[in-house]
Design a protein around this motif. Structure first.
Motif, PDB file in Angstrom:
ATOM      1  N   GLY A 290       0.794  -1.225   0.000  1.00 60.34           N
ATOM      2  CA  GLY A 290       0.000   0.000   0.000  1.00 60.34           C
ATOM      3  C   GLY A 290       0.823   1.270   0.000  1.00 60.34           C
ATOM      4  O   GLY A 290       0.307   2.349   0.309  1.00 60.34           O
ATOM      5  N   GLU A 291       2.093   1.188  -0.394  1.00 58.47           N
ATOM      6  CA  GLU A 291       2.999   2.336  -0.333  1.00 58.47           C
ATOM      7  C   GLU A 291       3.502   2.686  -1.727  1.00 58.47           C
ATOM      8  O   GLU A 291       3.745   1.801  -2.552  1.00 58.47           O
ATOM      9  CB  GLU A 291       4.182   1.992   0.574  1.00 58.47           C
ATOM     10  CG  GLU A 291       5.152   3.132   0.826  1.00 58.47           C
ATOM     11  CD  GLU A 291       6.289   2.727   1.759  1.00 58.47           C
ATOM     12  OE1 GLU A 291       6.718   3.573   2.559  1.00 58.47           O
ATOM     13  OE2 GLU A 291       6.753   1.561   1.690  1.00 58.47           O
ATOM     14  N   ILE A 292       3.624   3.990  -2.002  1.00 57.50           N
ATOM     15  CA  ILE A 292       4.312   4.463  -3.206  1.00 57.50           C
ATOM     16  C   ILE A 292       5.685   4.971  -2.781  1.00 57.50           C
ATOM     17  O   ILE A 292       5.788   5.937  -2.023  1.00 57.50           O
ATOM     18  CB  ILE A 292       3.536   5.586  -3.918  1.00 57.50           C
ATOM     19  CG1 ILE A 292       2.182   5.091  -4.416  1.00 57.50           C
ATOM     20  CG2 ILE A 292       4.352   6.121  -5.112  1.00 57.50           C
ATOM     21  CD1 ILE A 292       1.342   6.152  -5.110  1.00 57.50           C
ATOM     22  N   VAL A 293       6.720   4.298  -3.261  1.00 57.30           N
ATOM     23  CA  VAL A 293       8.093   4.683  -2.936  1.00 57.30           C
ATOM     24  C   VAL A 293       8.705   5.337  -4.169  1.00 57.30           C
ATOM     25  O   VAL A 293       8.787   4.723  -5.241  1.00 57.30           O
ATOM     26  CB  VAL A 293       8.930   3.459  -2.510  1.00 57.30           C
ATOM     27  CG1 VAL A 293      10.400   3.845  -2.352  1.00 57.30           C
ATOM     28  CG2 VAL A 293       8.392   2.887  -1.211  1.00 57.30           C
ATOM     29  N   GLY A 294       9.085   6.593  -4.040  1.00 55.96           N
ATOM     30  CA  GLY A 294       9.710   7.309  -5.136  1.00 55.96           C
ATOM     31  C   GLY A 294      11.214   7.096  -5.141  1.00 55.96           C
ATOM     32  O   GLY A 294      11.837   7.018  -4.080  1.00 55.96           O
ATOM     33  N   ILE A 295      11.786   6.970  -6.348  1.00 56.45           N
ATOM     34  CA  ILE A 295      13.245   6.922  -6.479  1.00 56.45           C
ATOM     35  C   ILE A 295      13.657   8.082  -7.371  1.00 56.45           C
ATOM     36  O   ILE A 295      13.295   8.142  -8.551  1.00 56.45           O
ATOM     37  CB  ILE A 295      13.737   5.590  -7.064  1.00 56.45           C
ATOM     38  CG1 ILE A 295      13.293   4.431  -6.158  1.00 56.45           C
ATOM     39  CG2 ILE A 295      15.254   5.607  -7.204  1.00 56.45           C
ATOM     40  CD1 ILE A 295      13.805   3.078  -6.584  1.00 56.45           C
ATOM     41  N   ALA A 296      14.372   9.029  -6.769  1.00 52.85           N
ATOM     42  CA  ALA A 296      14.794  10.239  -7.475  1.00 52.85           C
ATOM     43  C   ALA A 296      16.289  10.182  -7.730  1.00 52.85           C
ATOM     44  O   ALA A 296      17.022   9.397  -7.123  1.00 52.85           O
ATOM     45  CB  ALA A 296      14.436  11.476  -6.658  1.00 52.85           C
ATOM     46  N   GLY A 297      16.745  11.053  -8.631  1.00 52.96           N
ATOM     47  CA  GLY A 297      18.164  11.120  -8.957  1.00 52.96           C
ATOM     48  C   GLY A 297      18.338  11.650 -10.359  1.00 52.96           C
ATOM     49  O   GLY A 297      17.394  11.675 -11.154  1.00 52.96           O
ATOM     50  N   LEU A 298      19.543  12.077 -10.659  1.00 55.24           N
ATOM     51  CA  LEU A 298      19.825  12.590 -11.987  1.00 55.24           C
ATOM     52  C   LEU A 298      19.973  11.434 -12.973  1.00 55.24           C
ATOM     53  O   LEU A 298      20.136  10.281 -12.589  1.00 55.24           O
ATOM     54  CB  LEU A 298      21.098  13.434 -11.968  1.00 55.24           C
ATOM     55  CG  LEU A 298      21.089  14.642 -11.025  1.00 55.24           C
ATOM     56  CD1 LEU A 298      22.445  15.339 -11.032  1.00 55.24           C
ATOM     57  CD2 LEU A 298      19.979  15.615 -11.391  1.00 55.24           C
ATOM     58  N   MET A 299      19.920  11.755 -14.254  1.00 55.70           N
ATOM     59  CA  MET A 299      20.104  10.733 -15.282  1.00 55.70           C
ATOM     60  C   MET A 299      21.471  10.076 -15.107  1.00 55.70           C
ATOM     61  O   MET A 299      22.469  10.747 -14.882  1.00 55.70           O
ATOM     62  CB  MET A 299      19.985  11.371 -16.668  1.00 55.70           C
ATOM     63  CG  MET A 299      19.843  10.364 -17.801  1.00 55.70           C
ATOM     64  SD  MET A 299      19.523  11.168 -19.404  1.00 55.70           S
ATOM     65  CE  MET A 299      17.866  11.783 -19.134  1.00 55.70           C
ATOM     66  N   GLY A 300      21.491   8.734 -15.170  1.00 59.48           N
ATOM     67  CA  GLY A 300      22.738   8.013 -14.981  1.00 59.48           C
ATOM     68  C   GLY A 300      23.045   7.687 -13.539  1.00 59.48           C
ATOM     69  O   GLY A 300      24.120   7.162 -13.235  1.00 59.48           O
ATOM     70  N   SER A 301      22.088   7.956 -12.644  1.00 60.58           N
ATOM     71  CA  SER A 301      22.332   7.724 -11.215  1.00 60.58           C
ATOM     72  C   SER A 301      22.174   6.267 -10.818  1.00 60.58           C
ATOM     73  O   SER A 301      22.554   5.871  -9.714  1.00 60.58           O
ATOM     74  CB  SER A 301      21.381   8.584 -10.368  1.00 60.58           C
ATOM     75  OG  SER A 301      20.030   8.252 -10.644  1.00 60.58           O
ATOM     76  N   GLY A 302      21.584   5.445 -11.701  1.00 59.71           N
ATOM     77  CA  GLY A 302      21.428   4.025 -11.397  1.00 59.71           C
ATOM     78  C   GLY A 302      20.013   3.606 -11.080  1.00 59.71           C
ATOM     79  O   GLY A 302      19.771   2.448 -10.717  1.00 59.71           O
ATOM     80  N   ARG A 303      19.043   4.507 -11.261  1.00 61.01           N
ATOM     81  CA  ARG A 303      17.656   4.199 -10.895  1.00 61.01           C
ATOM     82  C   ARG A 303      17.082   3.069 -11.750  1.00 61.01           C
ATOM     83  O   ARG A 303      16.543   2.088 -11.222  1.00 61.01           O
ATOM     84  CB  ARG A 303      16.786   5.455 -11.048  1.00 61.01           C
ATOM     85  CG  ARG A 303      17.196   6.605 -10.146  1.00 61.01           C
ATOM     86  CD  ARG A 303      16.505   7.891 -10.560  1.00 61.01           C
ATOM     87  NE  ARG A 303      16.814   8.224 -11.951  1.00 61.01           N
ATOM     88  CZ  ARG A 303      16.173   9.144 -12.660  1.00 61.01           C
ATOM     89  NH1 ARG A 303      15.174   9.832 -12.100  1.00 61.01           N
ATOM     90  NH2 ARG A 303      16.513   9.395 -13.905  1.00 61.01           N
TER      91      ARG A 303
END
Length: 506
Positions: A290-303
């Motif tokens: 029931g959770e939305i986990v965001g993954i942020a970072g610049l392009m090329g950060s490994g997301r």
């Protein structure tokens, strides 16, 4: 008195069974930056294809007046000769040719009948200087990043003595720095007397750069907004684009309830042999039901690399660490193993990796779960149609039927089909990689609403996004990545754009 370089008068364009443009009129003043905005499928690209000669004179009604003369372009080269250049979102460069060869492709610098390559390189350097791109003109295009390739496209247009430069979603695939550099270049070109038309879904960009903005909705001109009169604001743009006010672009969720941990990775490392580096380094991530986990970072950060390494490792990274699903340690040898465990992944590249563009909606929806519509190894076509119609309705896919070819849908509707495809496998955890890239604000709101509905039904979501507003507006927690590492974890109450950027640039 206004000096219009372009006037499109009462343009109407029809396709079999569809009227794409209805009596559209559109004016652009010489030396201005004019943004063309509207929802996906509103008719923006069709209008520009009429202007450029992709749809030749005689296939539409109405007049194009450019530089004071009524034009009747029968092909693209006709518009190019008059000083019009269009750069599409999918760049039209030759990856295995050099920068200088691409800049002058079809417009070669010749001495008599022979190409003068020395002069070509000199002229290419001059064009590169104009767009502030410091690369060796003998570099192959495939060795440049997307941002630099975009600048090569503009250099190519400038080499043809362009008067009107049209850019279709020029920053869709760029990071924030490359986007700002491109916008600054457009301002400088404006100072040099070059007129620009820019199609963009990014409202902040429109607000920052547009002198005027014309809104198209359902194939009709709605209005032209003037920055000098203070008319180009987010609220005004949204209201005219979608025909209603969206009070909150990010719909709120009531009664948030988080359950047990659905996914956990511990000390997770992914080594990519072709590049010779660890693309994910000792990452620790968990997601609750029931959770939305965001993954942020610049392009090329490994997301994206993190997401792919979890989703059955299709890139064949060498993995270390532990992956647990609902508390049980798992090891996925293939994406089918991840799907069986209840994990689905909606790629950031829906056209390249996510959809079969030449196939219809029903074939795409069923593609990841053929067993769900098969009996005895034979596909039940009636069941396939039934399932596809259910997702077409629940996702509000705007198409005549599930027989519609997906490549002919707007970006927002393509994304809904991509979502439907993965929801049909019945996941417990949905990984969304750039879920709203290249789609308009109205379609974004629909995607966000679907996400909230899925969470309310007990699903969990990992959302990778380059839009910080989206990360902050939709997430319950945020991980920030840089150089393959998790640099920080922030509950949404403590997250801000400043904190995320501080961590992302460490």
């Amino acid at each position: 008195m206004s000096d219009y370089i372009l006037e499109m008068k009462s343009i109407t364009k029809e396709f079999p069974g569809v009227k794409a443009l209805t009596d559209v009129s559109f004016k652009v003043e010489r030396g201005e930056i004019h943004c063309l905005i509207g929802e996906n499928g509103a008719g923006k690209s069709t209008l520009m294809k009429v202007l450029s000669g992709v749809y030749p004179h005689g296939t539409y009604s109405g007049d194009i007046v450019f530089d004071g003369k009524v034009q009747a372009f029968s092909k693209i080269s006709d518009s190019v000769k008059t000083g019009i250049a269009i750069i599409y979102q999918e760049l039209a460069l030759f990856p295995d040719l050099t920068v200088y060869e691409n800049i002058f492709a079809g417009n070669e610098v010749k001495r008599g009948a022979v190409v003068n390559w020395n002069r070509t390189i000199v002229e290419a350097k001059r064009m590169l200087k104009k767009v502030k791109l410091n690369v060796n003109p003998e570099t192959l295009i495939k060795d440049l990043g997307v941002g630099k390739q975009q600048l090569v496209e503009i250099a190519k247009a400038l080499s043809k003595e362009v008067k009107l430069l049209i850019l279709d979603e020029p920053t869709a695939a760029l990071n924030e720095n490359d986007s700002e550099n491109l916008l600054e270049l457009l301002r400088e070109l404006k100072d040099q007397g070059i007129t620009c038309i820019m199609i963009s879904h990014k409202l902040k960009e429109v607000i920052s750069i547009a002198d005027k903005a014309t809104v198209i909705r359902d194939g009709r001109t709605i209005c032209t907004l003037d920055a000098a009169k203070g008319e180009i604001t987010e609220g005004v743009i949204i209201k005219n684009m979608v025909g209603r006010e969206i009070e909150d672009i990010y719909p709120k969720r009531a009664n948030k309830k988080f359950g047990d941990t659905i996914l956990e990775v511990r000390d997770w490392t992914a080594y990519d042999a072709p590049s010779g580096r660890n693309v994910v380094k000792n990452a620790n991530v968990h997601v609750k039901k029931g959770e939305i986990v965001g993954i942020a970072g610049l392009m090329g950060s490994g997301r994206t690399e993190l997401a792919l390494s979890i989703f059955g490792n299709p890139k064949s990274y060498k993995l270390q660490g532990e992956l647990l699903v609902e508390g049980k340690r798992r090891s996925f040898k293939h994406t089918s193993d991840a799907i069986e465990a209840g994990i689905a992944y909606v790629t950031e590249d829906r056209k390249g990796d996510g959809l079969f563009l030449l196939q219809d909606i029903k074939s795409n929806v069923s593609a990841a779960n053929l067993n769900g519509i098969a009996k005895g190894g034979i596909i039940n076509q009636n069941e396939e149609v039934k399932v596809a119609n259910e997702y077409k309705r629940s996702m509000n896919v705007k198409a005549p039927s599930v027989e519609q070819i997906v490549g002919n849908l707007s970006g927002g509707n393509q994304q809904k089909v991509s979502l439907g495809k993965w929801l049909f496998v019945g996941p417990k955890l949905l990984i969304l990689d750039e879920p709203t890239r290249g789609i308009d604000v109205g379609a974004k709101f629909e995607i966000y609403t679907i996400m909230n509905k899925l969470i309310a039904e007990g699903m969990s979501i990992i959302m990778i996004s380059s839009e910080l507003g989206e990360v902050l507006g939709m997430s319950d927690r945020v991980y920030v990545m840089a150089e393959g590492k998790i640099k920080g974890e922030l509950p949404i109450e403590r997250a801000s754009q400043e904190k995320i950027m501080e961590l992302a640039t460490q």
